[in-house]
Design a protein around this motif. Structure first.
Motif, PDB file in Angstrom:
ATOM      1  N   PRO A  61       8.009  -1.516  -6.134  1.00  0.00           N
ATOM      2  CA  PRO A  61       7.066  -1.181  -7.200  1.00  0.00           C
ATOM      3  C   PRO A  61       7.251  -1.981  -8.485  1.00  0.00           C
ATOM      4  CG  PRO A  61       8.804   0.457  -7.118  1.00  0.00           C
ATOM      5  CD  PRO A  61       9.036  -0.472  -5.957  1.00  0.00           C
ATOM      6  N   ILE A  62       6.182  -2.038  -9.259  1.00  0.00           N
ATOM      7  CA  ILE A  62       6.187  -2.605 -10.608  1.00  0.00           C
ATOM      8  C   ILE A  62       5.665  -1.514 -11.544  1.00  0.00           C
ATOM      9  CG2 ILE A  62       5.153  -4.327 -12.145  1.00  0.00           C
ATOM     10  CD1 ILE A  62       4.909  -6.151  -9.652  1.00  0.00           C
ATOM     11  N   LEU A  94       7.977   9.732   1.062  1.00  0.00           N
ATOM     12  CA  LEU A  94       9.120  10.339   0.370  1.00  0.00           C
ATOM     13  C   LEU A  94      10.299   9.372   0.360  1.00  0.00           C
ATOM     14  CD1 LEU A  94       9.062  14.045   1.629  1.00  0.00           C
ATOM     15  CD2 LEU A  94       8.576  13.229  -0.682  1.00  0.00           C
ATOM     16  N   ASP A  95      10.517   8.706   1.493  1.00  0.00           N
ATOM     17  CA  ASP A  95      11.600   7.709   1.579  1.00  0.00           C
ATOM     18  C   ASP A  95      11.314   6.519   0.667  1.00  0.00           C
ATOM     19  OD1 ASP A  95      13.051   9.183   3.407  1.00  0.00           O
ATOM     20  OD2 ASP A  95      12.137   8.212   5.154  1.00  0.00           O
ATOM     21  N   GLY A 131       0.806  -1.206   0.000  1.00  0.00           N
ATOM     22  CA  GLY A 131       0.000   0.000   0.000  1.00  0.00           C
ATOM     23  C   GLY A 131       0.841   1.260   0.000  1.00  0.00           C
ATOM     24  N   LYS A 132       1.909   1.255   0.765  1.00  0.00           N
ATOM     25  CA  LYS A 132       2.775   2.439   0.822  1.00  0.00           C
ATOM     26  C   LYS A 132       3.509   2.650  -0.500  1.00  0.00           C
ATOM     27  CE  LYS A 132       3.320   2.613   5.820  1.00  0.00           C
ATOM     28  NZ  LYS A 132       4.218   2.700   6.989  1.00  0.00           N
ATOM     29  N   VAL A 133       3.870   1.572  -1.166  1.00  0.00           N
ATOM     30  CA  VAL A 133       4.480   1.697  -2.494  1.00  0.00           C
ATOM     31  C   VAL A 133       3.485   2.325  -3.462  1.00  0.00           C
ATOM     32  CG1 VAL A 133       5.223   0.365  -4.519  1.00  0.00           C
ATOM     33  CG2 VAL A 133       6.184  -0.138  -2.264  1.00  0.00           C
ATOM     34  N   LEU A 134       2.241   1.871  -3.418  1.00  0.00           N
ATOM     35  CA  LEU A 134       1.216   2.402  -4.312  1.00  0.00           C
ATOM     36  C   LEU A 134       0.868   3.849  -3.959  1.00  0.00           C
ATOM     37  CD1 LEU A 134      -1.073  -0.768  -4.394  1.00  0.00           C
ATOM     38  CD2 LEU A 134       0.426   0.033  -6.225  1.00  0.00           C
ATOM     39  N   LEU A 135       0.821   4.158  -2.669  1.00  0.00           N
ATOM     40  CA  LEU A 135       0.557   5.531  -2.239  1.00  0.00           C
ATOM     41  C   LEU A 135       1.661   6.486  -2.683  1.00  0.00           C
ATOM     42  CD1 LEU A 135      -0.789   5.366   1.439  1.00  0.00           C
ATOM     43  CD2 LEU A 135      -1.971   6.341  -0.538  1.00  0.00           C
ATOM     44  N   TYR A 137      11.489   1.086  -2.173  1.00  0.00           N
ATOM     45  CA  TYR A 137      10.837  -0.008  -1.433  1.00  0.00           C
ATOM     46  C   TYR A 137      10.200   0.552  -0.162  1.00  0.00           C
ATOM     47  CZ  TYR A 137      14.726  -0.048   1.933  1.00  0.00           C
ATOM     48  OH  TYR A 137      15.653   0.306   2.899  1.00  0.00           O
ATOM     49  N   ALA A 138       9.284  -0.229   0.417  1.00  0.00           N
ATOM     50  CA  ALA A 138       8.628   0.152   1.665  1.00  0.00           C
ATOM     51  C   ALA A 138       8.608  -1.044   2.615  1.00  0.00           C
ATOM     52  CB  ALA A 138       7.197   0.610   1.396  1.00  0.00           C
ATOM     53  N   THR A 139       8.757  -0.768   3.884  1.00  0.00           N
ATOM     54  CA  THR A 139       8.680  -1.829   4.890  1.00  0.00           C
ATOM     55  C   THR A 139       7.640  -1.453   5.945  1.00  0.00           C
ATOM     56  OG1 THR A 139      10.471  -0.813   6.188  1.00  0.00           O
ATOM     57  CG2 THR A 139      11.083  -2.549   4.630  1.00  0.00           C
ATOM     58  N   VAL A 140       6.992  -2.449   6.486  1.00  0.00           N
ATOM     59  CA  VAL A 140       6.100  -2.247   7.628  1.00  0.00           C
ATOM     60  C   VAL A 140       6.411  -3.317   8.667  1.00  0.00           C
ATOM     61  CG1 VAL A 140       4.233  -1.144   6.337  1.00  0.00           C
ATOM     62  CG2 VAL A 140       4.259  -3.620   6.582  1.00  0.00           C
ATOM     63  N   HIS A 141       6.424  -2.895   9.924  1.00  0.00           N
ATOM     64  CA  HIS A 141       6.675  -3.821  11.039  1.00  0.00           C
ATOM     65  C   HIS A 141       5.459  -3.814  11.959  1.00  0.00           C
ATOM     66  CE1 HIS A 141      10.910  -4.255   9.917  1.00  0.00           C
ATOM     67  NE2 HIS A 141      10.916  -2.951   9.726  1.00  0.00           N
TER      68      HIS A 141
END
Length: 268
Positions: free
Chosen positions: A219-220, A195-196, A155-159, A202-206
């Motif tokens: 992303p693709i 922004l990061d 979701g964060k990648v898409l956002l 890439y995005a990470t969630v913990h």
């Protein structure tokens, strides 16, 4: 061996070889024009290392097919509308699920965790395919599930690929509800994260979506360079830490680019 002594065989072989060479050279011309915008016969011939008459003949054929056209003002050649006709038929025939499947399975096998493919639909990330690794503890099928954009790695990648106005519309529609105590619910903090994500690729969630679950996504892109999907790897928080697993994030980003290339994207 007898065929090699047959003059007709040799003639056919030579014709086939010449035909392949002509096709290759015609493709070179198209690539040069795609890169340069426009070019004259002399410029093209010099770059290819062939005679101008060869280029002129091939360009004439490409003009006849509307793949190349001549700029009436400058006399140079550029790609024609025939290229658009061919290119426009490709995206509709490509399925990101189909093109990604082999890559998802390879990632799941290598990292032994769950790999998902997600797209943006109706203000949510929708998982459209999944590959299970051998170490997966549960067999929950995420395919078809709607997951919140602000609380998941995909979701964060898409956002991050949306404009600020588009994100505002999403947040106005669905808000930033807390899924766990770790969910980011502050718009300013989330924007800094996005922004990061855009910068790092890439995005990470913990444990932001579900306690005990960690995930990372990349992303693709489609043929136009727009983000159309995200590929993610997720696993139990007690054993899965993307940043601490050498090579995993780079491999995931590369997997995203591999799928992107199959969708017509050219990475520069």
């Amino acid at each position: 061996m007898a065929a090699r002594n047959n003059p007709g065989f040799d003639k056919d072989a030579d014709a086939q070889g010449g035909g392949v060479q002509s096709v290759d050279r015609a493709l070179q011309i198209l690539e040069i024009l795609a890169r340069e915008g426009d070019a004259g016969v002399s410029e093209i011939a010099e770059e290819m290392g062939v005679h101008k008459s060869t280029v002129s003949r091939l360009v004439g054929s490409l003009v006849g097919r509307e793949l190349v056209r001549q700029n009436s003002e400058r006399g140079k050649y550029q790609l024609g509308f025939g290229i658009l006709r061919l290119a426009s038929s490709i995206p509709g025939r490509l399925s990101v699920v189909h093109e990604a499947r082999e890559v998802l399975e390879a990632l799941a096998a290598e990292y032994k965790e769950t790999v998902n493919l997600a797209v943006l639909r109706s203000n949510y990330a929708v998982n459209v395919d999944q590959a299970m690794g051998p170490s997966t503890l549960a067999t929950y099928d995420w395919v078809g599930s709607l997951t919140p954009l602000h609380a998941t790695s995909s979701g964060k990648v898409l956002l991050a690929a949306l404009t600020a106005d588009e994100r505002s519309q999403v947040f106005k529609a669905v808000g930033l509800p807390a899924r766990t105590p770790r969910t980011v619910t502050n718009r300013g903090e989330l924007e800094k994260q996005l922004l990061d994500v855009a910068r790092n690729g890439y995005a990470t969630v913990h444990e932001e979506f579900e306690i005990g679950l960690t995930a990372v996504a990349a992303p693709i892109f489609n043929h136009a360079g727009s983000v159309i999907a995200a590929v993610s790897i997720s696993g139990p928080a007690f054993r899965f830490s993307p940043e601490d697993q050498p090579g995993l994030i780079d491999a995931l980003r590369e997997a995203g680019l591999t799928i992107s290339a199959r969708m017509g994207y050219r990475h520069r």
